[in-house]
Design an enzyme around this catalytic site. Sequence first.
Site, short mmCIF file in Angstrom:
data_model
loop_
_atom_site.label_atom_id
_atom_site.label_comp_id
_atom_site.label_asym_id
_atom_site.label_seq_id
_atom_site.Cartn_x
_atom_site.Cartn_y
_atom_site.Cartn_z
N GLU A 39 -37.00 68.91 -69.41
CA GLU A 39 -36.58 68.82 -70.12
C GLU A 39 -35.16 68.78 -69.44
OE1 GLU A 39 -37.59 70.97 -73.90
OE2 GLU A 39 -37.11 72.25 -72.52
N HIS B 143 -37.94 76.14 -81.18
CA HIS B 143 -37.83 76.19 -78.98
C HIS B 143 -37.45 76.44 -78.75
CE1 HIS B 143 -37.90 73.32 -76.33
NE2 HIS B 143 -37.28 73.86 -75.73
N HIS C 235 -34.20 79.13 -74.32
CA HIS C 235 -35.19 80.11 -75.25
C HIS C 235 -34.02 81.40 -75.87
CE1 HIS C 235 -37.65 77.24 -73.02
NE2 HIS C 235 -37.02 76.59 -74.00
N HIS D 220 -29.11 74.80 -71.67
CA HIS D 220 -30.44 74.75 -72.50
C HIS D 220 -31.26 76.27 -72.29
CE1 HIS D 220 -34.07 73.87 -74.84
NE2 HIS D 220 -34.90 73.87 -73.29
MN MN Z 1 -36.85 74.32 -73.59
#
Ligand code: MN
Length: 264
Positions: free
Chosen positions: A106, A195, A127, A125
């Site tokens: 990603e 996500h 979770h 980024h």
């Molecule tokens: Mn991810």
Amino acid sequence: MGRIHATALLLILALAALSPNALAQSAAAPSAEAAVIQDLALASRILANEGVLDAYGHVSIRHPGDPNRYLMARSRAPALIAPSDILEFTLDSKPVTPTGERLFTERFIHGAIYAARPDVKAIVHSHSPTVIPFGVSDVPLRPVLHLGAFLYGGVPVFEISEFTGDGEMLVRDQKLGDAVAKTLGNKIVVLMRGHGNVVVGPTLQHAVFRAIYTEVNARLQTTAIGLGGKVRYLSDAEGDNVTNRQPGNIARAWELWKERAKGK
Ligand code: MN
């Protein structure tokens, strides 16, 4: 040491100082870029240590010497990332130097946001778990404490199924990265339904601070809602003031998180 020996020694030292080797050594002394790479590896370990990143997720920084590149680790659990894992990418998320290392799937989130937002210098980024419910319910994530003030003005939610129809859940190409950047717009945080989330900042320390306090704010907001009464959130004026005019001492938190992560 005799006088001749001492003179010879001084001569050798003087020659050594002028030699190409000595010049190469001074050039190899810790540079601004090396310091940034060290901080970036440390940021990964801090975010893992503070419960924002687990085996997954990543942090990046725009290259200090070239705004059209960014720095990010190879694919590895954040708690294990060392300066030697850091690679350089173009804004279309291709490694500058071809590598056989596995890369984060990603990474396109990062390249696309750096391309769309010149003000952004670092991106996380994650979770981070307490934030996830706010991406799947119709209860919006909103600031409940001054340290989460940057959540003011509404937090957008990225709905991946609007951009891909095949059940894809990961941002694995440029098109989806651009879609995340577009949903983020000019905001600081974007949630990704089912996500995780993405947090941006004008420095690495800001991005790390905001990623940690997005998780903390989500926990406290969940607690406040659980009390059952009316919740009074920070107003947009309060959010704007704290975020843009009274951001507080982020360096103090960074120093603490750094020491805690080093002890691991
Ligand atoms: Mn991810």
